[in-house]
Design a protein around this motif. Structure first.
Motif, mmCIF file in Angstrom:
data_model
loop_
_atom_site.group_PDB
_atom_site.id
_atom_site.type_symbol
_atom_site.label_atom_id
_atom_site.label_comp_id
_atom_site.label_asym_id
_atom_site.label_seq_id
_atom_site.Cartn_x
_atom_site.Cartn_y
_atom_site.Cartn_z
ATOM 1 N N MET A 156 0.898 -1.321 -0.220
ATOM 2 C CA MET A 156 0.101 0.044 0.022
ATOM 3 C C MET A 156 0.883 1.110 0.034
ATOM 4 O O MET A 156 1.885 1.302 0.640
ATOM 5 C CB MET A 156 -0.930 -0.035 1.155
ATOM 6 C CG MET A 156 -2.252 -0.991 1.234
ATOM 7 S SD MET A 156 -3.214 -0.675 2.562
ATOM 8 C CE MET A 156 -4.315 -1.878 2.204
ATOM 9 N N GLU A 160 -2.859 5.329 1.585
ATOM 10 C CA GLU A 160 -3.684 4.301 1.797
ATOM 11 C C GLU A 160 -3.396 3.349 2.972
ATOM 12 O O GLU A 160 -4.281 3.092 3.941
ATOM 13 C CB GLU A 160 -3.568 3.043 0.621
ATOM 14 C CG GLU A 160 -4.103 3.539 -0.645
ATOM 15 C CD GLU A 160 -3.829 2.559 -1.727
ATOM 16 O OE1 GLU A 160 -3.746 1.310 -1.445
ATOM 17 O OE2 GLU A 160 -3.840 2.937 -2.905
ATOM 18 N N ILE A 203 -8.150 0.395 -1.250
ATOM 19 C CA ILE A 203 -7.858 -0.167 -0.038
ATOM 20 C C ILE A 203 -8.893 -1.584 -0.180
ATOM 21 O O ILE A 203 -8.443 -2.719 0.238
ATOM 22 C CB ILE A 203 -8.046 0.343 1.146
ATOM 23 C CG1 ILE A 203 -7.311 1.470 1.313
ATOM 24 C CG2 ILE A 203 -8.103 -0.568 2.229
ATOM 25 C CD1 ILE A 203 -7.397 2.234 2.612
#
Length: 230
Positions: A156, A160, A203
């Protein structure tokens, strides 16, 4: 989770301090006058206190003295009064540090972490952040910025990760898109709350079993988003 107390009567500054510290995983309580600051500090189990000098009800110097007479925790004064005499007086009353307004939020967080670490070393009390946060089948490692779903690491970008971590630190709580945007991106960022929707979607693509029917990060229509502690 380490608990912090903010005594600040300017709501914008208090919210800025609170949001940046909550992102780092601290539990934050805010009071807006000196009498409440003393009462709250003496009744709660706080790891550190951020104290504005110009408080109504009871001035910051008196608050510092009253707190220091009873408990031994780091006290950081945050104030626009930057004269040497003010600093000397505050430190003489037992404050551990002095942060001048306006301040860089990143520096504020760094000072908080440094004083918590120093206090833990001096007292032998382990106040370190948890090694990981486990929620909804995910393991989130705040210090190394890594996320695992089962045994598989999920990559990520920073925003995020910060958004997921914040939601995981406050499971089952609903946050509006506006609150999430202000917390993760900050007031000075050029953009709007639609950015949150985009990042929530990304996400979900990475952590949900079925992103089209999310179970972990739920949309609460008309209110915002909630991370469900399954």
């Amino acid at each position: 989770m380490i608990r912090l107390l903010i005594a600040e009567d300017d709501p914008e500054i208090a919210m800025l301090e609170r949001d940046y510290l909550e992102i780092e995983g601290y539990e934050v309580t805010v009071v807006d006058n000196g009498q409440l600051a003393v009462t709250q500090a003496l009744s709660g189990d706080y790891g550190l206190i951020l104290l504005d000098l110009m408080l109504p009800g009871c001035g910051g110097y008196d608050v510092c003295r009253l707190i220091r007479d009873k408990i031994d925790v780091p006290i950081l004064m945050v104030t626009a009064r930057t004269e040497s005499a003010d600093k000397i007086r505050g430190l003489g009353l037992g404050a551990d540090d002095y942060i001048a307004k306006p301040f860089d939020p990143a520096e504020l967080v760094a000072r908080v972490k440094a004083h918590l670490s120093r206090y833990a070393r001096l007292t032998g009390v382990d106040q370190a952040e948890p090694e990981s946060i486990t929620v909804g089948g995910l393991r989130i490692f705040p210090q190394s910025w890594r996320v695992f779903k089962g045994d598989q690491e999920v990559k990520m970008p920073n925003r995020e990760f910060a958004l997921l971590k914040f939601l995981a630190e406050h499971p089952n709580m609903v946050f509006s898109k506006e609150r999430l945007f202000e917390t993760i991106w900050g007031y000075e960022y050029v953009g709007d709350s639609a950015t949150v929707t985009v990042h929530i979607g990304r996400i979900r693509d990475k952590v949900e079993d079925d992103p089209a029917h999310p179970q972990l990060i739920e949309t609460v229509w008309g209110a915002g988003y909630r991370l469900n502690a399954l």
